[in-house]
Design a protein around this motif. Structure first.
Motif, short mmCIF file in Angstrom:
data_model
loop_
_atom_site.label_atom_id
_atom_site.label_comp_id
_atom_site.label_asym_id
_atom_site.label_seq_id
_atom_site.Cartn_x
_atom_site.Cartn_y
_atom_site.Cartn_z
N UNK A 96 10.89 -8.20 18.56
CA UNK A 96 11.06 -9.56 19.09
C UNK A 96 10.07 -9.84 20.22
N UNK A 97 8.83 -9.50 20.00
CA UNK A 97 7.81 -9.73 21.02
C UNK A 97 7.26 -11.15 20.97
N UNK A 98 7.55 -11.87 19.89
CA UNK A 98 7.09 -13.24 19.75
C UNK A 98 8.28 -14.16 19.50
N UNK A 99 8.13 -15.41 19.87
CA UNK A 99 9.21 -16.39 19.79
C UNK A 99 9.81 -16.50 18.39
N UNK A 100 8.98 -16.63 17.38
CA UNK A 100 9.49 -16.80 16.00
C UNK A 100 10.35 -15.62 15.58
N UNK A 101 9.95 -14.40 15.92
CA UNK A 101 10.73 -13.21 15.57
C UNK A 101 12.08 -13.23 16.29
N UNK A 102 12.09 -13.64 17.55
CA UNK A 102 13.34 -13.72 18.32
C UNK A 102 14.27 -14.77 17.74
N UNK A 103 13.71 -15.92 17.42
CA UNK A 103 14.54 -16.99 16.84
C UNK A 103 15.16 -16.53 15.53
#
Length: 140
Positions: A114-121
């Motif tokens: 989850x290092x990038x926003x899309x992956x976290x979302x």
């Protein structure tokens, strides 16, 4: 008092914490600063703090114990916001890369993926802590 430039998720999250723990608090969504830079958000928090402090002196009640500005990193530099927050006695909390990290951490330790926003979302949706895009976001 918490001032955030998040549109839905942050407001619901903090309002639920205030209710859950019976705190005297207010969550302010600065619609004018939504998606804008963190320095603008800190300026708004400082303005609200100054108005509240003045009102408290006039009406003889206790002002907010602390004032927080909560923002995502996005593509912004934090230096100006940090300097202003220090100067104005506003605490600054920064989500990196996005607020969904906070929600994920309530369920599991946020994975390195989850290092990038899309992956976290995406992970937050998989865990059921936010709704899918297009629906109104909410904290579970």
């Amino acid at each position: 008092m918490i001032v955030t430039n998040g549109k839905v998720t942050e407001k619901e999250y903090f309002e639920r914490l205030v209710d859950l723990y019976g705190l005297r608090g207010r969550v302010v969504i600065d619609k004018g600063a939504a998606g804008r830079d963190p320095k603008t958000l800190v300026e708004r928090a400082a303005d609200l703090k100054a108005k509240e402090d003045e009102e408290a002196r006039k009406e003889r009640f206790d002002s907010w114990e602390s004032v927080w500005a909560v923002t995502d990193v996005d593509d912004f530099s934090m230096f100006a916001a940090q300097q202003l927050a220090k100067q104005e006695a506003v605490s600054l909390a920064v989500s990196n890369p996005c607020f969904e990290v906070w929600l994920i951490d309530h369920v599991i330790v946020c994975p390195e993926s989850c290092a990038e926003t899309k992956a976290c979302e995406k992970k937050a949706q998989e865990l059921g802590v936010t709704c899918s895009r297009g629906e109104e976001e909410q904290v579970t």
